[in-house]
Design a protein around this motif. Structure first.
Motif, PDB file in Angstrom:
ATOM      1  N   ALA A  22       0.833  -1.197   0.000  1.00  0.00           N
ATOM      2  CA  ALA A  22       0.000   0.000   0.000  1.00  0.00           C
ATOM      3  C   ALA A  22       0.870   1.251   0.000  1.00  0.00           C
ATOM      4  O   ALA A  22       1.854   1.333   0.737  1.00  0.00           O
ATOM      5  N   THR A  23       0.501   2.234  -0.821  1.00  0.00           N
ATOM      6  CA  THR A  23       1.272   3.462  -0.965  1.00  0.00           C
ATOM      7  C   THR A  23       0.608   4.615  -0.214  1.00  0.00           C
ATOM      8  O   THR A  23      -0.530   4.503   0.253  1.00  0.00           O
ATOM      9  N   VAL A  24       1.313   5.721  -0.149  1.00  0.00           N
ATOM     10  CA  VAL A  24       0.757   6.920   0.470  1.00  0.00           C
ATOM     11  C   VAL A  24      -0.529   7.332  -0.224  1.00  0.00           C
ATOM     12  O   VAL A  24      -1.537   7.652   0.420  1.00  0.00           O
ATOM     13  N   SER A  25      -0.529   7.298  -1.540  1.00  0.00           N
ATOM     14  CA  SER A  25      -1.733   7.689  -2.284  1.00  0.00           C
ATOM     15  C   SER A  25      -2.880   6.722  -2.029  1.00  0.00           C
ATOM     16  O   SER A  25      -4.054   7.125  -2.009  1.00  0.00           O
ATOM     17  N   ASP A  26      -2.571   5.452  -1.800  1.00  0.00           N
ATOM     18  CA  ASP A  26      -3.609   4.470  -1.466  1.00  0.00           C
ATOM     19  C   ASP A  26      -4.268   4.831  -0.130  1.00  0.00           C
ATOM     20  O   ASP A  26      -5.488   4.746   0.021  1.00  0.00           O
ATOM     21  N   TYR A  48       1.465   3.919   8.717  1.00  0.00           N
ATOM     22  CA  TYR A  48       0.603   4.910   8.070  1.00  0.00           C
ATOM     23  C   TYR A  48      -0.335   5.602   9.052  1.00  0.00           C
ATOM     24  O   TYR A  48      -1.183   6.397   8.652  1.00  0.00           O
ATOM     25  N   LEU A  49      -0.175   5.311  10.327  1.00  0.00           N
ATOM     26  CA  LEU A  49      -1.061   5.911  11.318  1.00  0.00           C
ATOM     27  C   LEU A  49      -0.984   7.437  11.350  1.00  0.00           C
ATOM     28  O   LEU A  49      -2.016   8.117  11.327  1.00  0.00           O
ATOM     29  N   PRO A  50       0.214   8.037  11.397  1.00  0.00           N
ATOM     30  CA  PRO A  50       0.255   9.504  11.422  1.00  0.00           C
ATOM     31  C   PRO A  50      -0.414  10.143  10.205  1.00  0.00           C
ATOM     32  O   PRO A  50      -1.111  11.156  10.337  1.00  0.00           O
ATOM     33  N   LEU A  51      -0.210   9.560   9.031  1.00  0.00           N
ATOM     34  CA  LEU A  51      -0.848  10.085   7.820  1.00  0.00           C
ATOM     35  C   LEU A  51      -2.360   9.984   7.925  1.00  0.00           C
ATOM     36  O   LEU A  51      -3.082  10.964   7.679  1.00  0.00           O
ATOM     37  N   ALA A  52      -2.850   8.812   8.299  1.00  0.00           N
ATOM     38  CA  ALA A  52      -4.299   8.625   8.408  1.00  0.00           C
ATOM     39  C   ALA A  52      -4.888   9.544   9.476  1.00  0.00           C
ATOM     40  O   ALA A  52      -5.971  10.098   9.294  1.00  0.00           O
ATOM     41  N   GLN A  53      -4.168   9.720  10.571  1.00  0.00           N
ATOM     42  CA  GLN A  53      -4.659  10.593  11.632  1.00  0.00           C
ATOM     43  C   GLN A  53      -4.806  12.032  11.140  1.00  0.00           C
ATOM     44  O   GLN A  53      -5.800  12.705  11.436  1.00  0.00           O
ATOM     45  N   SER A  54      -3.836  12.492  10.363  1.00  0.00           N
ATOM     46  CA  SER A  54      -3.904  13.863   9.851  1.00  0.00           C
ATOM     47  C   SER A  54      -5.055  14.032   8.872  1.00  0.00           C
ATOM     48  O   SER A  54      -5.675  15.106   8.822  1.00  0.00           O
ATOM     49  N   LEU A  55      -5.385  12.990   8.130  1.00  0.00           N
ATOM     50  CA  LEU A  55      -6.457  13.066   7.138  1.00  0.00           C
ATOM     51  C   LEU A  55      -7.839  12.945   7.771  1.00  0.00           C
ATOM     52  O   LEU A  55      -8.808  13.523   7.272  1.00  0.00           O
ATOM     53  N   LEU A  56      -7.937  12.191   8.866  1.00  0.00           N
ATOM     54  CA  LEU A  56      -9.239  11.946   9.493  1.00  0.00           C
ATOM     55  C   LEU A  56      -9.555  12.908  10.634  1.00  0.00           C
ATOM     56  O   LEU A  56     -10.689  12.934  11.119  1.00  0.00           O
ATOM     57  N   GLN A  57      -8.572  13.686  11.054  1.00  0.00           N
ATOM     58  CA  GLN A  57      -8.764  14.589  12.187  1.00  0.00           C
ATOM     59  C   GLN A  57      -9.958  15.514  11.942  1.00  0.00           C
ATOM     60  O   GLN A  57     -10.108  16.106  10.881  1.00  0.00           O
ATOM     61  N   GLY A  58     -10.830  15.611  12.939  1.00  0.00           N
ATOM     62  CA  GLY A  58     -11.993  16.475  12.829  1.00  0.00           C
ATOM     63  C   GLY A  58     -13.189  15.835  12.154  1.00  0.00           C
ATOM     64  O   GLY A  58     -14.238  16.471  12.001  1.00  0.00           O
ATOM     65  N   THR A  59     -13.062  14.560  11.760  1.00  0.00           N
ATOM     66  CA  THR A  59     -14.169  13.823  11.157  1.00  0.00           C
ATOM     67  C   THR A  59     -14.670  12.785  12.154  1.00  0.00           C
ATOM     68  O   THR A  59     -13.972  12.444  13.118  1.00  0.00           O
TER      69      THR A  59
END
Length: 226
Positions: A22-26, A48-59
């Protein structure tokens, strides 16, 4: 447990991506889909937890991460370190693989000690115990479910998706019979279409782990529009 006939299946689904390539774009795509379709959670590897956390924050989408994955054979102290690290990085749920070798050796005291340790480290997180039921006998599944309930875990989960078999309706019904309403059941492994997802919910699952969440929701929406 919500009634799937009245509630979108999105509220049951852990939108999952655990492929080793799985890639960053995935991951970015996974999180965007989860937000758009109101999936219950996103489930990823720890890197990939930090990336996912930044994308989902506030949702409202929950963030789950796997520990001791996929074999469950790492020492309890290593799983504990993983859990502490992921909690600090924003994980709300931890999907943790039980030590299969300990089950087969009937080392129930060791398993109980590990579950107790992890519960103490993560008192506020939702803990899901992955049993990998394809490798287990009926009495082993029962004992694992009993231990999860005894030590205050939130879910028992069928599979990693990396073993030789995934979720079965028979195993989900058994798990639900043992834990009742004390612990929830997550069906995971080989659930790829709307009909199958509904069957597992009817069998007692309150969460579905799948990499086919988008396909399932598209089928549900298509059905509703006809």
């Amino acid at each position: 447990m919500p009634d799937s006939s009245q509630t979108s299946l999105a509220s049951f689904i852990d939108h999952t991506l655990l492929r080793p390539d799985a890639t960053v774009s995935d991951i970015e795509k996974l999180c965007a889909e989860a937000i758009k379709h109101n999936f219950k959670a996103v489930c990823v590897h720890g890197s990939y937890l930090p990336l996912a956390q930044s994308l989902l924050q506030g949702t409202p989408v929950l963030l789950a991460v796997v520990c001791g994955f996929p074999l469950g054979a790492t020492p309890a102290a290593v799983k504990a370190f993983e859990a502490e690290t992921y909690l600090k990085q924003g994980a709300a749920e931890l999907d943790i693989v039980v030590n299969l070798g300990w089950i087969k050796s009937a080392h129930w005291e060791k398993i109980g000690e590990e579950l107790l340790l992890l519960r103490a480290i993560a008192p506020e997180a939702s803990l899901k115990l992955i049993l990998e039921t394809a490798y287990l006998e009926r009495d082993e599944i029962i004992r694992c479910c009993e231990l999860a309930a005894e030590h205050g875990w939130n879910f028992v989960k069928t599979s990693t998706g990396f073993g030789h078999g995934g979720a079965t309706l028979k195993d989900v019904r058994l798990m639900k019979e043992i834990v009742g309403n004390q612990v929830q059941v997550k069906a995971s492994g080989g659930i790829r279409d709307l009909e199958t997802a509904r069957a597992f919910i009817a069998a007692g699952a309150s969460r579905i782990g799948t990499s086919s969440g988008l396909k399932i929701i598209m089928a549900e929406q298509s059905e509703a529009s006809n």
